[in-house]
Design an enzyme around this catalytic site. Structure first.
Site, mmCIF file in Angstrom:
data_model
loop_
_atom_site.group_PDB
_atom_site.id
_atom_site.type_symbol
_atom_site.label_atom_id
_atom_site.label_comp_id
_atom_site.label_asym_id
_atom_site.label_seq_id
_atom_site.Cartn_x
_atom_site.Cartn_y
_atom_site.Cartn_z
ATOM 1 N N ARG A 105 33.315 59.587 -22.704
ATOM 2 C CA ARG A 105 32.903 60.779 -21.973
ATOM 3 C C ARG A 105 34.143 61.666 -21.958
ATOM 4 N NH1 ARG A 105 27.483 59.934 -20.870
ATOM 5 N NH2 ARG A 105 27.095 57.795 -20.299
ATOM 6 N N ASP B 5 17.273 55.223 -23.161
ATOM 7 C CA ASP B 5 16.224 55.594 -22.191
ATOM 8 C C ASP B 5 14.993 56.243 -22.818
ATOM 9 O OD1 ASP B 5 17.957 54.780 -20.282
ATOM 10 O OD2 ASP B 5 18.678 56.780 -19.766
ATOM 11 N N ARG C 241 22.001 47.554 -23.050
ATOM 12 C CA ARG C 241 22.676 48.367 -24.062
ATOM 13 C C ARG C 241 23.244 47.509 -25.187
ATOM 14 N NH1 ARG C 241 23.425 53.545 -22.978
ATOM 15 N NH2 ARG C 241 23.490 54.228 -20.813
ATOM 16 N N THR D 189 -1.719 41.619 -39.391
ATOM 17 C CA THR D 189 -1.211 40.714 -40.429
ATOM 18 C C THR D 189 0.250 41.038 -40.673
ATOM 19 O OG1 THR D 189 -1.198 40.291 -42.812
ATOM 20 C CG2 THR D 189 -2.248 42.309 -42.128
ATOM 21 N N VAL D 190 1.066 39.992 -40.896
ATOM 22 C CA VAL D 190 2.489 40.247 -41.130
ATOM 23 C C VAL D 190 2.699 41.046 -42.419
ATOM 24 C CG1 VAL D 190 3.335 38.226 -39.879
ATOM 25 C CG2 VAL D 190 2.859 38.042 -42.320
ATOM 26 N N ASN E 31 1.165 43.616 -43.684
ATOM 27 C CA ASN E 31 0.902 45.060 -43.617
ATOM 28 C C ASN E 31 0.259 45.563 -44.912
ATOM 29 O OD1 ASN E 31 0.844 47.585 -42.441
ATOM 30 N ND2 ASN E 31 2.883 48.144 -43.136
ATOM 31 N N ARG F 247 29.848 35.737 -52.720
ATOM 32 C CA ARG F 247 28.618 34.951 -52.775
ATOM 33 C C ARG F 247 27.409 35.884 -52.736
ATOM 34 N NH1 ARG F 247 28.291 29.613 -49.427
ATOM 35 N NH2 ARG F 247 29.230 28.852 -51.354
ATOM 36 N N ARG G 188 -5.176 42.340 -53.241
ATOM 37 C CA ARG G 188 -5.277 42.480 -51.781
ATOM 38 C C ARG G 188 -4.245 43.446 -51.213
ATOM 39 N NH1 ARG G 188 -7.083 37.353 -49.272
ATOM 40 N NH2 ARG G 188 -5.352 37.685 -47.870
#
Length: 795
Positions: free
Chosen positions: A98, A176, A311, A539-540, A542, A577, A746
């Site tokens: 601030r 918020d 937070r 559904t996972v 989407n 890696r 699908r």
């Protein structure tokens, strides 16, 4: 809750690519200011990488405006590597403070000098409304500040001319969600994750001892966190600053708590925003509520104040994607800015990137406060925007159980079932449907085990109390199966006749969609199916046509993101890696792509974007180059069905061979952990609101199709799918969605999230073509609407 995982409408302009938007010769500075929020780092990373990508110089300003005033080492040039590994870190790595000095003219004069010395005339500010207002003031004073610096002899006239205008783009980072014009601010979703984790934990101990808990959540002037967490955990009562309770609330609250106890409920949860007030503007504190409950009811009561926990922690998948999309959008807005364009905020409305004039948003945000000070509370709620209003009305619908004598009686029976694989959030949807249905006067029936349970007659009435505490449960409590109804039509019709079912709500994945198509196609043969039917996608993967999002995919994305974070961390000790990670999704690359964006992947292989051995070769070379820098690890995601020959093993072996001596490889198959787990706040909320909307449609359609003493509905528009499309929730006849579907794989034929792929590639340092024709255009903030609008509001 808006959705970051969603499309943006193309502009009328033909495709325009940002290759023509060059940043060379420009300098962009990025700072975070005000209270920190999870996801700020993802925004900083996106600004830095997109800025460098377009050829601009990018600077970090450390410690917010304080660093801008102090200059020196606080303003440093950023490199590509300097933002590596910050995606998964909460808070803000470049610091925030601030700053009183920036509020003075002298402070701003010092800041202007520091920027001009480094040729910075583009500022990207990530913070709350205070920080953004400060930035705008700075911009308005810019030319005066420069002439003052010339008079002092601090800068030359030449310098003043070349830096004559300052461009500002803001992103709102605030847990918020108190900024008007934006559906979601960066950090809100993560704060909800923290609150819900705590509430879930408290519920188990409250259950053991039959306790009442009073929880205080953040929000001095805005009740968003309190309201949404109350919705997401099924709290008994909520106090928010925008909507003080009516006089005499003490009695009605105590009466409701004791009714809930009588209703076999062993615990009560009361959520209070820190700025909660009564209708006389007097604060309502957690201790006051505790004393009240103890005095009136004698319940064992405890107070928990969540404080700064909200937070902290790692940003959720939603916040990472929101911030990454906004960061890229902010750079585009800066490149396109001219001296006459107003300072703008980049944001999302529904699923769309938009740019809004900064001051219009700030003024509207201040109007909410003014309305609250003047006790015009209904105006305050409306000024907060559609999604806030929507949350409030849904909470009211679901939380208060009227006595049977007060309820209307519709004489209609409505059945609810889950179909397909389990998805987190299904139970929240069932709870919401059952309670809204009961409130509307229907008799609600639960079908166990999908269409299989339906033809076997596993159908029973389900009451208000039966679904208590369902919101936070993962999986499917009703039971769900992939069985399609096609082979059992006769038996299902017979069960519908026996139980006199007048409407169907199907909550599920691709099988639910196909099942609804089969039932509506059999209407000619069986009159029992001539009833209103609606499907809510859960559904996972989407992968449902007609909806940009489905219940369960946010939870799965968080599971993928969390695991990728852990896997990346495991490599911090061993250098060089590369991890190959396989995700779910069938043929739909949504989880892999959006998960890759949230986890910072180097490459993502999906079925929708065909690839060959040359692409694999290029990716390996790209990683080899990366290993020469200070970032010595790689992350590659592969959708489970992206290619039948290039399997996860094949890609692993290819990378191992080609990277021999440069990097080593490991592989992980994430599997069913993507389907399980407690639903995320987004999925609880989305499930709750979508199911409530579906039941309201059923009630309306039942009224319209009740003729001659019976329900008869056989038109196309009485068998619908309720989906989220861009900015709104829409009911679409399933028969019309048939043409949009690839039934073999699908998946929908067109998928909006493919537009996010170039974004992911840019952030992973690939040269690519990024279509900016759907970047946000400057819009104006919509003013208060009249009270009676009945539009289908976005969720």
């Amino acid at each position: 809750h808006c959705s970051v995982y969603s499309p943006v409408t193309p502009r009328a302009a033909s495709l325009k690519f940002f290759e023509n938007l060059s940043g060379s010769g420009k300098s962009i500075a990025v700072l975070t200011s005000g209270g920190d929020a999870q996801g700020m780092n993802a925004a900083v990373r996106a600004v830095v990488r997109m800025g460098i990508y377009v050829g601009a110089k990018v600077y970090f300003i450390h410690e917010g405006y304080q660093g801008m005033v102090d200059g020196g080492d606080n303003i440093k040039e950023a490199t590509w590597e300097s933002v590596s590994s910050m995606l998964q870190v909460g808070g803000t790595v470049i610091g925030s403070a601030r700053c009183k000095e920036f509020r003075t003219h002298e402070g701003r004069l010092k800041a202007a000098l520091n920027l001009v010395q480094r040729s910075i005339t583009n500022l990207c500010v990530i913070g709350g409304d205070g920080s953004l207002t400060g930035a705008n003031l700075f911009r308005e004073e810019w030319s005066e500040l420069l002439s003052e610096l010339v008079q002092q002899g601090s800068i030359s006239e030449e310098a003043a001319r070349t830096h004559s205008s300052l461009h500002i783009v803001g992103m709102v980072g605030s847990i918020d969600n108190d900024f008007c014009g934006t559906d979601m601010t960066i950090g809100t979703d993560s704060a909800l994750h923290r609150i819900i984790e705590v509430v879930d934990a408290i519920m188990t101990t409250a259950q053991s001892h039959q306790r009442t808990f009073v929880l205080e959540v953040m929000g001095r002037h805005c009740g968003y966190l309190a309201l949404v967490s109350a919705l997401a955990c099924g709290a008994d009562w909520v106090f928010i600053p925008e909507m003080p309770p009516e006089d005499g609330w003490e009695d009605s609250m105590c009466q409701k708590l004791s009714e809930n106890r009588a209703d076999k409920k062993r615990l009560n949860i009361i959520i209070v925003a820190e700025g909660a007030i009564d209708s006389h503007n007097k604060a309502i504190t957690p201790d006051y509520i505790k004393d009240l409950v103890v005095r009136c009811l004698g319940f064992d009561t405890r107070v928990t104040i969540l404080g700064h926990v909200q937070r902290g922690g790692t940003p959720s998948a939603f916040d990472r994607i929101l911030a990454s999309r906004m960061g890229v959008e902010a750079v585009l807005a800066l490149l396109e800015a001219s001296p006459t364009t107003p300072a703008c905020v980049v944001s999302l409305v529904g699923n769309q990137a938009v740019r809004l004039p900064l001051m219009e948003c700030v003024q509207m945000t201040q109007e909410v406060q003014k309305a609250m000070d003047e006790k015009k509370f209904e105006d305050a709620v409306r000024l907060r925007g559609r999604s806030f209003e929507h949350n409030l009305s849904t909470y009211r619908l679901l939380s208060y159980h009227k006595a049977d004598s007060e309820l209307p009686n519709s004489n209609f029976n409505v059945a609810v079932l889950n179909v397909g694989a389990p998805a987190a959030g299904m139970n929240a949807a069932v709870r919401s449907a059952v309670r809204v249905g009961i409130t509307e006067g229907h008799k609600m029936f639960a079908v166990s085990d999908g269409f299989e349970g339906f033809y076997k007659g596993q159908i029973k009435e389900i009451k208000w109390g039966d679904v208590g505490g369902w919101t936070g449960q993962g999986g499917s409590l009703l039971g769900t199966k992939r069985t399609l109804p096609g082979k059992h039509l006769e038996k299902i019709a017979e069960q519908m006749r026996i139980h006199n079912i007048n409407a169907l709500l199907v909550i599920g994945g691709f099988e639910a969609y196909v099942g609804l198509l089969e039932l509506s196609a059999a209407r000619d043969k069986y009159s029992e199916f001539c009833v209103p039917m609606v499907m809510v996608p859960a559904t996972v993967s989407n992968n449902i046509p007609g909806s940009d999002l489905s219940i369960g995919s946010d939870t799965a994305l968080n599971a993928i993101t969390d695991t990728c974070d852990r896997i990346k961390q495991s490599a911090s000790g061993t250098k060089r890696r590369v991890f190959i990670i396989e995700t779910m999704g069938g043929y739909c690359g949504y989880l892999a792509t959006v998960g890759g964006l949230a986890a910072g992947a180097d490459a993502v292989y999906i079925y929708e974007e065909p690839f060959d051995i040359r692409d694999l070769q290029a990716n390996v070379e790209h990683l080899t180059q990366k290993m020469k820098t200070s970032i010595q690890r790689g992350l590659v995601l592969r959708n489970e069905s992206c290619n039948e020959n290039f399997t996860t093993d094949f890609i692993y072996q290819l990378y191992s061979e080609e990277g021999h001596g440069v990097f080593d490889c490991r592989k992980n198959i994430l599997g069913h952990m993507q389907q399980g787990g407690a639903p995320s706040p987004f999925d609880r909320n989305f499930g709750t609101k979508v199911a409530a909307k579906a039941i309201q449609w059923i009630s309306q359609t039942l009224k319209e199709s009740y003729k001659g003493g019976r329900v008869f509905a056989n038109s196309e528009d009485t068998a619908c799918l309720l989906g989220m499309r861009r900015r709104a929730m829409v009911f679409q006849p399933v028969s019309q969605l048939r043409d949009e579907t690839d039934f073999v794989h699908r998946i929908p034929k067109e998928q909006w999230w493919l537009k996010l792929r170039p974004l992911m590639k840019i952030l992973a340092k690939y040269k690519t073509s990024y279509d900016v024709s759907d970047a946000g255009q400057l819009e104006h903030v919509t003013r208060i609407r009249p009270k009676d609008t009945k539009t289908t509001s976005a969720i």
